[in-house]
Motif scaffolding. Structure first.
Motif, PDB file in Angstrom:
ATOM      1  N   VAL A  54     -25.070  69.201 -32.473  1.00 11.95           N
ATOM      2  CA  VAL A  54     -24.185  68.623 -33.488  1.00 11.95           C
ATOM      3  C   VAL A  54     -24.905  67.687 -34.454  1.00 11.95           C
ATOM      4  N   ARG A  55     -26.087  67.215 -34.102  1.00 14.16           N
ATOM      5  CA  ARG A  55     -26.837  66.352 -35.020  1.00 14.16           C
ATOM      6  C   ARG A  55     -27.505  67.147 -36.137  1.00 14.16           C
ATOM      7  N   TRP A  56     -27.553  68.458 -36.019  1.00 16.78           N
ATOM      8  CA  TRP A  56     -28.237  69.289 -37.003  1.00 16.78           C
ATOM      9  C   TRP A  56     -27.410  69.517 -38.253  1.00 16.78           C
ATOM     10  N   ASP A  57     -26.109  69.549 -38.116  1.00 12.74           N
ATOM     11  CA  ASP A  57     -25.263  69.874 -39.260  1.00 12.74           C
ATOM     12  C   ASP A  57     -23.876  69.291 -39.032  1.00 12.74           C
ATOM     13  N   PRO A  58     -23.265  68.696 -40.057  1.00  9.03           N
ATOM     14  CA  PRO A  58     -21.936  68.107 -39.861  1.00  9.03           C
ATOM     15  C   PRO A  58     -20.847  69.140 -39.565  1.00  9.03           C
ATOM     16  N   PHE A  59     -21.126  70.410 -39.810  1.00  9.15           N
ATOM     17  CA  PHE A  59     -20.127  71.439 -39.545  1.00  9.15           C
ATOM     18  C   PHE A  59     -20.319  72.134 -38.204  1.00  9.15           C
ATOM     19  N   PHE A  60     -21.329  71.722 -37.447  1.00  8.28           N
ATOM     20  CA  PHE A  60     -21.479  72.221 -36.086  1.00  8.28           C
ATOM     21  C   PHE A  60     -20.574  71.388 -35.184  1.00  8.28           C
ATOM     22  N   THR A  61     -19.921  72.069 -34.268  1.00  7.89           N
ATOM     23  CA  THR A  61     -19.091  71.387 -33.280  1.00  7.89           C
ATOM     24  C   THR A  61     -19.776  71.537 -31.921  1.00  7.89           C
ATOM     25  N   PRO A  62     -19.378  70.737 -30.938  1.00  6.90           N
ATOM     26  CA  PRO A  62     -20.069  70.796 -29.643  1.00  6.90           C
ATOM     27  C   PRO A  62     -20.113  72.191 -29.022  1.00  6.90           C
ATOM     28  N   ARG A  63     -19.101  72.988 -29.278  1.00  4.96           N
ATOM     29  CA  ARG A  63     -19.099  74.367 -28.775  1.00  4.96           C
ATOM     30  C   ARG A  63     -18.575  75.248 -29.902  1.00  4.96           C
ATOM     31  N   MET A  64     -19.308  76.314 -30.190  1.00  4.81           N
ATOM     32  CA  MET A  64     -18.909  77.223 -31.259  1.00  4.81           C
ATOM     33  C   MET A  64     -18.974  78.662 -30.770  1.00  4.81           C
ATOM     34  N   THR A  65     -17.993  79.442 -31.193  1.00  5.10           N
ATOM     35  CA  THR A  65     -17.979  80.874 -30.900  1.00  5.10           C
ATOM     36  C   THR A  65     -18.660  81.607 -32.054  1.00  5.10           C
ATOM     37  N   LEU A  66     -18.880  82.886 -31.859  1.00  4.65           N
ATOM     38  CA  LEU A  66     -19.427  83.698 -32.944  1.00  4.65           C
ATOM     39  C   LEU A  66     -18.456  83.697 -34.129  1.00  4.65           C
ATOM     40  N   ALA A  67     -17.158  83.709 -33.862  1.00  6.58           N
ATOM     41  CA  ALA A  67     -16.171  83.624 -34.947  1.00  6.58           C
ATOM     42  C   ALA A  67     -16.365  82.331 -35.734  1.00  6.58           C
ATOM     43  N   ASP A  68     -16.615  81.220 -35.055  1.00 10.90           N
ATOM     44  CA  ASP A  68     -16.880  79.950 -35.738  1.00 10.90           C
ATOM     45  C   ASP A  68     -18.132  80.036 -36.600  1.00 10.90           C
ATOM     46  N   VAL A  69     -19.140  80.709 -36.089  1.00 13.21           N
ATOM     47  CA  VAL A  69     -20.400  80.864 -36.828  1.00 13.21           C
ATOM     48  C   VAL A  69     -20.155  81.645 -38.112  1.00 13.21           C
ATOM     49  N   TYR A  70     -19.322  82.675 -38.054  1.00 13.27           N
ATOM     50  CA  TYR A  70     -19.010  83.447 -39.254  1.00 13.27           C
ATOM     51  C   TYR A  70     -18.249  82.609 -40.290  1.00 13.27           C
ATOM     52  N   LEU A 112     -25.647  83.040 -21.207  1.00 13.58           N
ATOM     53  CA  LEU A 112     -26.273  82.246 -20.146  1.00 13.58           C
ATOM     54  C   LEU A 112     -25.262  81.295 -19.526  1.00 13.58           C
ATOM     55  N   PRO A 113     -25.541  80.781 -18.357  1.00 13.31           N
ATOM     56  CA  PRO A 113     -24.623  79.805 -17.733  1.00 13.31           C
ATOM     57  C   PRO A 113     -24.422  78.592 -18.648  1.00 13.31           C
ATOM     58  N   ASP A 114     -23.233  78.035 -18.582  1.00 11.39           N
ATOM     59  CA  ASP A 114     -22.862  76.910 -19.442  1.00 11.39           C
ATOM     60  C   ASP A 114     -23.867  75.755 -19.381  1.00 11.39           C
ATOM     61  N   PRO A 115     -24.373  75.358 -18.219  1.00  9.19           N
ATOM     62  CA  PRO A 115     -25.350  74.259 -18.196  1.00  9.19           C
ATOM     63  C   PRO A 115     -26.629  74.570 -18.993  1.00  9.19           C
ATOM     64  N   VAL A 116     -27.021  75.830 -19.023  1.00 10.14           N
ATOM     65  CA  VAL A 116     -28.202  76.213 -19.806  1.00 10.14           C
ATOM     66  C   VAL A 116     -27.907  76.045 -21.297  1.00 10.14           C
ATOM     67  N   SER A 117     -26.746  76.501 -21.719  1.00  5.26           N
ATOM     68  CA  SER A 117     -26.334  76.362 -23.115  1.00  5.26           C
ATOM     69  C   SER A 117     -26.274  74.892 -23.511  1.00  5.26           C
ATOM     70  N   ARG A 118     -25.686  74.074 -22.648  1.00  2.00           N
ATOM     71  CA  ARG A 118     -25.568  72.636 -22.932  1.00  2.00           C
ATOM     72  C   ARG A 118     -26.955  71.995 -23.012  1.00  2.00           C
ATOM     73  N   GLY A 119     -27.845  72.351 -22.107  1.00  2.00           N
ATOM     74  CA  GLY A 119     -29.205  71.818 -22.123  1.00  2.00           C
ATOM     75  C   GLY A 119     -29.976  72.254 -23.361  1.00  2.00           C
ATOM     76  N   PHE A 120     -29.780  73.503 -23.769  1.00  2.00           N
ATOM     77  CA  PHE A 120     -30.429  74.007 -24.970  1.00  2.00           C
ATOM     78  C   PHE A 120     -29.965  73.210 -26.192  1.00  2.00           C
ATOM     79  N   ALA A 121     -28.664  72.962 -26.287  1.00  2.00           N
ATOM     80  CA  ALA A 121     -28.130  72.181 -27.410  1.00  2.00           C
ATOM     81  C   ALA A 121     -28.686  70.759 -27.394  1.00  2.00           C
ATOM     82  N   ARG A 122     -28.790  70.162 -26.210  1.00  2.00           N
ATOM     83  CA  ARG A 122     -29.356  68.808 -26.117  1.00  2.00           C
ATOM     84  C   ARG A 122     -30.815  68.794 -26.556  1.00  2.00           C
ATOM     85  N   ALA A 123     -31.569  69.815 -26.165  1.00  3.83           N
ATOM     86  CA  ALA A 123     -32.981  69.898 -26.573  1.00  3.83           C
ATOM     87  C   ALA A 123     -33.092  70.042 -28.085  1.00  3.83           C
ATOM     88  N   LEU A 124     -32.240  70.861 -28.681  1.00  2.00           N
ATOM     89  CA  LEU A 124     -32.266  71.001 -30.139  1.00  2.00           C
ATOM     90  C   LEU A 124     -31.851  69.698 -30.820  1.00  2.00           C
TER      91      LEU A 124
END
Length: 170
Positions: A136-152, A67-79
């Motif tokens: 990022v408030r959900w887990d101390p190991f989440f960063t503001p932007r993560m790739t699938l590689a980061d998730v693994y 999705l477009p970056d603003p949607v991703s950013r908004g989704f993260a803010r909502a979470l």
């Protein structure tokens, strides 16, 4: 991304998890962990669940990452705005999951790691590079932007952190 290193770390964690389960006495399992409100048994389940959650995070990256970056950013803010209810569910879920016996936890951990191995082996390089914004408030190991590689790579960091909080006597 060094896939072999990730696979090897998951296997070290899997072996360590089984060793912890095998070495823990009933008293060890009931003992409070260090720095959490969980018992060691509940914390072990939480460590297992850190691996389990990767399956949901993969799906999020694959969908929201397109999705477009603003949607991703908004989704993260909502979470992030829902962090307080998430914390309650996270805590209570591990309390309930801690009711599982060591044999079931070991079986579940094996199945999750095997599934992650297959998933990582099938992942295309373009998929591993796809990313999204994270709460990022959900887990101390989440960063503001993560790739699938980061998730693994996430569950091993989560596992190592919480392993230090166990208070087994052995």
């Amino acid at each position: 991304m060094d896939r072999r290193a990730v696979h090897e770390q998951w296997e070290r964690d899997r072996a360590a998890f089984h060793a912890l389960l095998a070495a823990a006495t009933a008293a060890d399992m009931r003992r409070p962990s260090r720095g959490t409100r969980w018992t060691n048994r509940q914390l072990l389940f939480h460590m297992l669940f850190g691996y389990q959650v990767v399956r949901a995070l993969q799906l999020l990256v694959r969908v929201v990452g397109r999705l477009p970056d603003p949607v991703s950013r908004g989704f993260a803010r909502a979470l992030d705005a829902a962090a307080a209810p998430f914390d309650v569910v996270n805590y209570l879920g591990s309390c309930g999951g801690g009711l599982l016996g060591p044999r079931w936890m070991g079986w579940w951990f094996d199945r999750i790691v095997a599934s992650l191995h297959r998933s990582l082996d099938r992942a295309a390089e373009a998929d591993l590079a796809r990313g999204m914004h994270y709460p990022v408030r959900w887990d101390p190991f989440f960063t503001p932007r993560m790739t699938l590689a980061d998730v693994y790579r996430y569950p091993a960091r989560h596992f190592a952190f919480h392993r230090r909080q166990l208070t087994f006597t052995a």
